[in-house]
Design a protein around this motif. Sequence first.
Motif, PDB file in Angstrom:
ATOM      1  N   ASN A 111       0.793  -1.228   0.000  1.00 10.52           N
ATOM      2  CA  ASN A 111       0.000   0.000   0.000  1.00 10.52           C
ATOM      3  C   ASN A 111       0.819   1.268   0.000  1.00 10.52           C
ATOM      4  O   ASN A 111       0.273   2.360   0.091  1.00 10.52           O
ATOM      5  CB  ASN A 111      -0.937   0.021   1.218  1.00 10.52           C
ATOM      6  CG  ASN A 111      -1.930  -1.114   1.140  1.00 10.52           C
ATOM      7  OD1 ASN A 111      -2.605  -1.278   0.130  1.00 10.52           O
ATOM      8  ND2 ASN A 111      -1.984  -1.930   2.178  1.00 10.52           N
ATOM      9  N   SER A 112       2.133   1.132  -0.061  1.00  8.91           N
ATOM     10  CA  SER A 112       2.972   2.330  -0.038  1.00  8.91           C
ATOM     11  C   SER A 112       4.359   1.992  -0.566  1.00  8.91           C
ATOM     12  O   SER A 112       4.709   0.818  -0.715  1.00  8.91           O
ATOM     13  CB  SER A 112       3.085   2.857   1.391  1.00  8.91           C
ATOM     14  OG  SER A 112       3.715   1.870   2.191  1.00  8.91           O
ATOM     15  N   VAL A 113       5.138   3.049  -0.818  1.00  8.22           N
ATOM     16  CA  VAL A 113       6.562   2.871  -1.122  1.00  8.22           C
ATOM     17  C   VAL A 113       7.331   3.780  -0.172  1.00  8.22           C
ATOM     18  O   VAL A 113       6.745   4.691   0.428  1.00  8.22           O
ATOM     19  CB  VAL A 113       6.891   3.244  -2.594  1.00  8.22           C
ATOM     20  CG1 VAL A 113       6.164   2.331  -3.565  1.00  8.22           C
ATOM     21  CG2 VAL A 113       6.581   4.711  -2.878  1.00  8.22           C
ATOM     22  N   SER A 114       8.634   3.531  -0.018  1.00  7.80           N
ATOM     23  CA  SER A 114       9.415   4.418   0.836  1.00  7.80           C
ATOM     24  C   SER A 114      10.711   4.787   0.150  1.00  7.80           C
ATOM     25  O   SER A 114      11.148   4.094  -0.783  1.00  7.80           O
ATOM     26  CB  SER A 114       9.666   3.769   2.191  1.00  7.80           C
ATOM     27  OG  SER A 114      10.329   2.543   1.987  1.00  7.80           O
ATOM     28  N   GLY A 115      11.320   5.854   0.627  1.00  9.99           N
ATOM     29  CA  GLY A 115      12.563   6.288  -0.004  1.00  9.99           C
ATOM     30  C   GLY A 115      13.182   7.433   0.742  1.00  9.99           C
ATOM     31  O   GLY A 115      12.863   7.660   1.913  1.00  9.99           O
ATOM     32  N   ARG A 116      14.085   8.168   0.040  1.00  7.25           N
ATOM     33  CA  ARG A 116      14.703   9.309   0.740  1.00  7.25           C
ATOM     34  C   ARG A 116      14.564  10.597  -0.068  1.00  7.25           C
ATOM     35  O   ARG A 116      14.568  10.578  -1.312  1.00  7.25           O
ATOM     36  CB  ARG A 116      16.159   9.020   1.105  1.00  7.25           C
ATOM     37  CG  ARG A 116      17.073   8.878  -0.070  1.00  7.25           C
ATOM     38  CD  ARG A 116      18.459   8.436   0.376  1.00  7.25           C
ATOM     39  NE  ARG A 116      19.141   7.788  -0.728  1.00  7.25           N
ATOM     40  CZ  ARG A 116      19.852   8.468  -1.647  1.00  7.25           C
ATOM     41  NH1 ARG A 116      19.971   9.776  -1.574  1.00  7.25           N
ATOM     42  NH2 ARG A 116      20.409   7.822  -2.639  1.00  7.25           N
ATOM     43  N   VAL A 117      14.447  11.683   0.712  1.00  3.75           N
ATOM     44  CA  VAL A 117      14.277  13.003   0.109  1.00  3.75           C
ATOM     45  C   VAL A 117      15.563  13.401  -0.574  1.00  3.75           C
ATOM     46  O   VAL A 117      16.645  13.249  -0.009  1.00  3.75           O
ATOM     47  CB  VAL A 117      13.930  14.044   1.206  1.00  3.75           C
ATOM     48  CG1 VAL A 117      13.839  15.444   0.602  1.00  3.75           C
ATOM     49  CG2 VAL A 117      12.633  13.674   1.903  1.00  3.75           C
ATOM     50  N   LEU A 118      15.456  13.866  -1.825  1.00  2.35           N
ATOM     51  CA  LEU A 118      16.664  14.285  -2.553  1.00  2.35           C
ATOM     52  C   LEU A 118      16.979  15.731  -2.238  1.00  2.35           C
ATOM     53  O   LEU A 118      16.087  16.531  -2.038  1.00  2.35           O
ATOM     54  CB  LEU A 118      16.437  14.094  -4.050  1.00  2.35           C
ATOM     55  CG  LEU A 118      16.322  12.630  -4.503  1.00  2.35           C
ATOM     56  CD1 LEU A 118      16.027  12.565  -6.010  1.00  2.35           C
ATOM     57  CD2 LEU A 118      17.594  11.847  -4.197  1.00  2.35           C
TER      58      LEU A 118
END
Length: 441
Positions: A434-441
């Motif tokens: 239901n979601s994805v995750s990552g990092r702010v560029l």
Amino acid sequence: MEKSFYIEVYGCQMNVYDSRRIAELLLANGFVQSPDPHDAEILIFYTCNVREKAAQRLFSNIGFLRSNKTEVIAVGGCVSQAEGTNIFRNKHINISFGAQTYHRLPEHINSILSGKKAQILDLAFDEGTKFRHLAPSTAKASHSEFVTIQEGCDNFCAYCVVPYTRGREYSRPAKDVIAEAREFIARGAKEITLIGQNVNSYHGEAPYITVGQPKETWRLERLIREIALLDGLKRLRYTTSHPKDFTAELMRVHAETPVLTPFAHIPVQSGNDRILKLMNRGHTARAYLDKLAMFRDICPSIQFSSDFIVGFPTETDTEFEDTVNLAEAARYTISYSFKYSRRKNTPADKMDGQIPERIKEERLALLQETLLKSQVEHNRALVGTTQEVLFDRVGRKENQYIGKNVYLQSVIVESSENLIGEFRNVLVEQSGENSVSGRVL
Ligand code: SAH
Ligand code: SF4
Ligand code: F3S
């Protein structure tokens, strides 16, 4: 002493919009808003009637939220409209008002508070009148705001109560829609969602007249092109739409308008032609899939979501399989699926061949499995890409923020900076259901 009010809202985006306008009207009339129902003299319930036992749920919630402080209970929206005088079988309700008459609510509340009246029923269908009585606030807007452009429905799908609760189709004049959008942006909104029961049948009065010519109306396509030009608008969406009203021009607007998200919610309900016909949807499964294909041709970045109903009266196992097959073929990013729910006074309620609850449940589980597969696939394909995200809430863990990308998919990041209401580019590193995750560029 000023009396305070508490609003409980259920249902669709139209209700969210309406409930915000109701709050503004009450504030403009000297009431104050309370976040705690047990601390308010006035309780307002703004309701939805689209599925399940809406009236029962409402009555039990009234039981939970009432306190010895309560002096007025007002119920509004689609349950009011569907129940008529029956609503007063709950003795605590003083006012029942419709989706088209909430501009008179402050006056009704005062009549109850002053003891002039004990019960008021106000369910008229004065299409468009309420919009002329709004009391826009000067407070900071949310980073994302809804603007109602159209209301009501003339489609009469056989299962649906909306045409009876919201009334006939009404389109707000383009001038008013543009003014409201501009107003929200001036007060800080970055994202606007144009809403209606059926926005792509919008046909609002044009903002100008040409002398000697009949009055012109604008379609959704033209309205979007105009709103997209508003200074300060970062993202534009619209919902919800009907497959039969999707035009090639609307697809081109998607391809040519950078602020308009490449995303369209196009509810299909069923993948079987006999059921679609019984539902009175006005298109076949093939025609629907052809439209999606044409859309992908004209605007390659487009993604779709849909609504489904399983267990419509007389639906057989093989007809249900057609729905699963269509869901697979359409490759949706998100979908909403429901068990058919009998609604009083709709044609489908009177049909023979109602499907047992157990079968509806089995079909729903099967369909959701298929839908989840394409959602997971879509999320997986986002890994390694950069997504523009508008953050709108905090996560469960410390320093966690959650926002939406253009496809309405949830994106989770960690940040020491408060990101609520901010746009950021995020490199997606992981994907889930239901979601994805990552990092702010
Ligand atoms: N006007 C919109 C949505 C209206 S209600 C449209 O036509 O798409 C939102 C969704 O609720 C519908 O798309 C449908 O999937 C579902 N719905 C409406 N009536 C229902 C019923 N009687 N039982 C189950 N689901 C229903
Ligand atoms: Fe209901 Fe059909 Fe109208 Fe949608 S288009 S609101 S499902 S009658
Ligand atoms: Fe519900 Fe009425 Fe909206 S029935 S979905 S609140 S139009």
